[in-house]
Every structure is written in structure tokens, then in C-alpha cells.
Design an enzyme around this catalytic site. Structure first.
Site, PDB file in Angstrom:
ATOM      1  N   GLY A 208      69.613 -67.470  68.164  1.00 23.46           N
ATOM      2  CA  GLY A 208      71.029 -67.775  67.931  1.00 23.46           C
ATOM      3  C   GLY A 208      71.184 -68.701  66.740  1.00 23.46           C
ATOM      4  N   ASN A 209      72.336 -69.363  66.639  1.00 29.80           N
ATOM      5  CA  ASN A 209      72.525 -70.334  65.555  1.00 29.80           C
ATOM      6  C   ASN A 209      73.536 -71.378  66.014  1.00 29.80           C
ATOM      7  OD1 ASN A 209      75.278 -69.414  64.691  1.00 29.80           O
ATOM      8  ND2 ASN A 209      74.124 -67.514  64.379  1.00 29.80           N
TER       9      ASN A 209
END
Ligand code: PMT
Length: 398
Positions: A208-209
Site C-alpha cells: 500500500g502507500n
């Protein structure tokens, strides 16, 4: 233009407070709903009774009503407002706003306000000319607040100079002009993507981020408040839209986001691709948690995710306008221009992680917009809601 708008009128302790009653009447006559919030000092200059009679609502001044203990929620007020107007704004309140000194109901409401804030300073000429006041007003401008410059004339001290609060009629006109452009998306449909995507590795892990969705949700809120029908396709975030008209489509992975966007975009006039989409996903999903075993770490093979912006860019029909974002750490201009072209976008919003206050998780952003027809506009650091307004102001000119 002001019919049905929710306005917080903040009044602070200065002689010009008597003019706030006229401003309040103008708002009410125009059909706005007004909540007056006064500092304790303001009550020395104008009574809450006058203001509550004119507004038709009890005035809020303290954090709670002393005899009943009823709590006044500055957070709810901040969410309720379409605009907050502080008139008059004394040097002291301006300083508190600039530095977040939340020791009264007015400043806490200001800090919670999601809507645009208008500040009409009123003070003696030397106070207004003092470098402290100038710097504090500069700070407020940098937060995206709009300063309604005081006029020059005779002041309460009988001195002549700049510091007189702008006349109520003119403050009213500023608000009228502000709301005039606010229904400019009526009859239009906008697709907005927001947040990160999560690409599952196994039942407990993902790629993810750091995107929180703040920027994309601000765009959706701004578009909805300007009359657009908004579909917000969002990756996993902790926020929910405030405007009830926004249709939220929750997704997790880039592939799910693409499917939702492909379903919605054909009926849209505008698309704003603000999501931080993972470029790669694990080739395989492990049905059970990957165990820590042996000496060699496991290998995760990645495959390319679809490029959502590019897919829509290639399919867009005449009249549809598509905006993308470019989140960069270096070679900002070149990378942004390459994305604008390769994804067939009509404009791209560049934000750089090298700019303080810009990018992931912050309440502010600093952007430069490049349009396919060759325009380039750099904006100052502003609240994400203000940035959203700048983006929409640009996309509708394309
Ligand atoms: O959510 P916040 O915490 O408020 O942070 C906001 C933000 C930093 C996420 C936002 O302002 C932002 O920059 N969003 C785009 C982030 C990004 O993925 O940029 P990019 O340069 O990698 O992608 C370029 C464009 O292509 C973007 O419009 C992106 O949505 C799109 N894209 C990217 C990859 C992909 N597989 N599909 C896409 O559609």
C-alpha cells in the site's frame, strides 16, 4: 446566491462590532442561515440579545452553557458551515488564528472549519501597520484564508489611516461573489478517485502507500458543494464524506478501482484521478499467512497493475475532461509532463514531496497545474479544500 447557505459570523471585541449587526441582517435578508460566534470581549461592544434576535438563533460564545452544562461543539459548527466570516477581526484574534491559540469558542471553531474563511480586520492604524499584524495576516493568507482589506478613513481613535473594517455592504458583496460561482457544476457529473489501493499478499499483509484520502475527498466535497453529482471511488481510508449527496464506492485494489471507474466514467463530464494507485500487485495471493520459516526470505513476484488514468484517458469521448495527479520526488516537471501526455489527460496536478506541507496526510498541499493546451499555474501552499477549488476552477475552463 446566499439562499440556504450556512454562514458562521465570528465577532470579536472591537468598536466595529456594531457594524456586524448590519452584516448579519444582510445575510439573513439574502436567505442565509447564520450562526453568530462571539469572543467574550465582543460582548462588551454589542449584546448577544441583538444578534440572536437578528439571526433567530442563540449566540454561541462559551464552550458550554454554565447553568445546564450543554456543550457547544465547535467541530459540528466547523462542519456545518459553507463559509466563516470574522468581522470585525481584531489584532488579537488574528494573532490567535495565525498561531492556533484556541482559548475561546471563536478560534476553536476557526480551527475546526472546513469551509472557506473570510477575515475582515479592524483596528487602529498603527496596530494594522505593525509588522506582527502584517506577518499574522500573511500567515492567514498562506492557510488559504481570504482577507477583506480594511479601508482608510477616520478610526475610533479619531486618527485617520488604514484599519477601518470594510463596510458591511462590501463584505456582503465579497460573499455574494464567492457563492456566485458556486453552482457552476450544476448538471455535471464528476468521478473522483481517492486514497491508496491495497494489493493483498496474504490474509494479513498488503502492498500500500501513505495516502489518507484527504486530497481526493476535498475535491469530492468541493465539487458536490458546487452542484456536481459526485461519484467518489475510494481506496481504504478513515474518512467519510460530509456532503450527503456524494456517492461513495469503496474499493480495495487497483483492479477493483479500475472496474468501478470504468462503470462510472462513461456518464461523467469530468474525472479527477487523485488516488495513489499501487503500480504493482503480488502475482499470487497466498490463502494462508506466509510463515517465517528457514533462512531464506520468501520471494514475492509482482505484476503490473492496470493504469486507471491511462485507461480512461484512452477511452474518453469528446467533451469529457480528465485530470490526473503527479506525485513526484525529483525531476518534477519532466515526469508530470510525461504523465500528462502518456495518459492522454487534459490537465495534470503536480505535487512534490520535496515541498513542505504537500503530499500525503497533510491538511495542506502545494500544486502546479499543467494543462494540455500549454498553461502552467503554480499555487501557494493552501488547505486541501482550497487546492480542490483551484483544481475545479481550472478543469471547468478546459
Ligand atoms: O490522500 P492524501 O494523503 O491527501 O495525499 C494526496 C496525494 C499525495 C495521494 C495526492 O495529492 C496525489 O498526488 N495523488 C496521486 C498519487 C499518485 O499515484 O501519483 P502518480 O504520479 O504515481 O500517478 C499519476 C497519475 O496516474 C495519478 O493521477 C494516479 O491516480 C494515476 N494512476 C497511477 C497508477 C496507476 N496504476 N493507475 C493510475 O490511474
Amino acid at each position: 446566491m446566499l439562499k440556504g447557505k450556512h454562514i458562521i459570523l465570528g465577532i470579536t471585541g472591537g468598536i466595529a462590532a456594531y457594524k456586524s449587526a448590519s452584516l448579519l441582517r444582510l445575510f439573513i435578508k439574502a436567505g442565509a442561515e447564520v450562526q453568530v460566534v462571539m469572543t467574550p470581549a465582543a460582548k462588551e461592544f454589542i449584546t448577544p440579545v441583538t444578534l440572536s434576535a437578528l439571526s433567530g438563533k442563540p449566540v454561541v460564545s462559551e464552550f458550554f452553557t454554565a447553568n445546564t452544562g450543554e456543550w457547544h461543539s465547535h467541530v459540528d459548527l466547523g462542519l456545518w458551515a459553507d463559509a466563516m466570516v470574522i468581522a470585525p477581526a481584531t489584532a488579537s484574534t488574528i494573532a490567535k488564528m495565525a498561531h492556533g491559540v484556541a482559548d475561546n469558542m471563536l478560534v476553536t471553531t476557526y480551527l475546526s472549519a472546513k469551509a472557506p474563511v473570510f477575515v475582515a480586520p479592524a483596528m487602529d492604524l498603527d496596530m494594522f501597520a505593525h509588522p506582527t499584524t502584517s506577518r499574522n495576516l500573511e500567515l492567514l493568507r498562506s492557510y488559504g484564508n481570504r482577507i477583506i482589506e480594511p479601508a482608510a478613513g477616520e478610526l475610533a481613535s479619531h486618527l485617520i489611516g488604514k484599519g477601518r473594517m470594510e463596510e458591511p455592504e462590501n463584505i456582503f458583496k465579497v460573499l455574494e461573489a464567492f457563492f456566485a460561482g458556486r453552482d457552476d457544476l450544476k448538471g455535471k457529473k464528476m468521478l473522483v478517485t481517492a486514497g491508496p489501493t491495497y494489493e493483498k499478499i496474504d490474509p494479513v499483509r498488503f502492498i500500500g502507500n501513505y495516502s489518507t484520502g484527504k486530497m481526493g475527498y476535498a475535491i469530492a466535497e468541493e465539487a458536490a458543494s458546487r452542484g456536481a453529482e459526485v461519484v467518489l471511488v475510494s481506496g481504504p481510508v478513515d474518512i467519510t464524506p460530509v456532503n450527503k449527496s456524494i456517492r461513495l464506492v469503496k474499493v480495495e485494489s487497483a483492479r477493483e478501482m479500475l472496474a468501478a471507474c470504468e462503470a462510472e466514467f462513461p456518464t461523467c463530464d469530468y474525472g479527477v484521478m487523485c488516488a495513489a494507485v499501487a503500480d504493482y500487485a503480488p502475482a499470487e495471493y497466498a490463502e494462508s499467512k506466509i510463515k517465517r520459516a528457514g533462512n531464506e526470505p520468501p520471494m514475492i513476484h509482482l505484476v503490473k497493475n492496470p493504469d486507471i488514468a491511462r485507461t480512461l484517458g484512452m477511452k474518453k469521448r469528446d467533451g469529457q475532461k480528465l485530470a490526473g495527479f503527479a506525485l513526484e520526488t525529483d525531476h518534477e516537471l519532466d515526469n508530470a509532463m510525461a504523465k500528462l501526455r502518456s495518459k492522454n489527460l487534459d490537465m495534470i496536478v503536480l505535487n512534490s514531496l520535496r515541498d513542505k506541507g504537500a503530499g500525503f496526510g497533510t491538511d495542506t498541499n502545494k500544486i502546479t497545474i499543467f494543462t494540455a493546451d500549454g498553461r502552467e499555474t503554480a499555487f501557494a501552499l493552501k488547505s486541501k479544500r482550497e487546492v480542490a477549488a483551484d483544481i475545479i476552477d481550472t478543469i471547468i475552463t478546459l
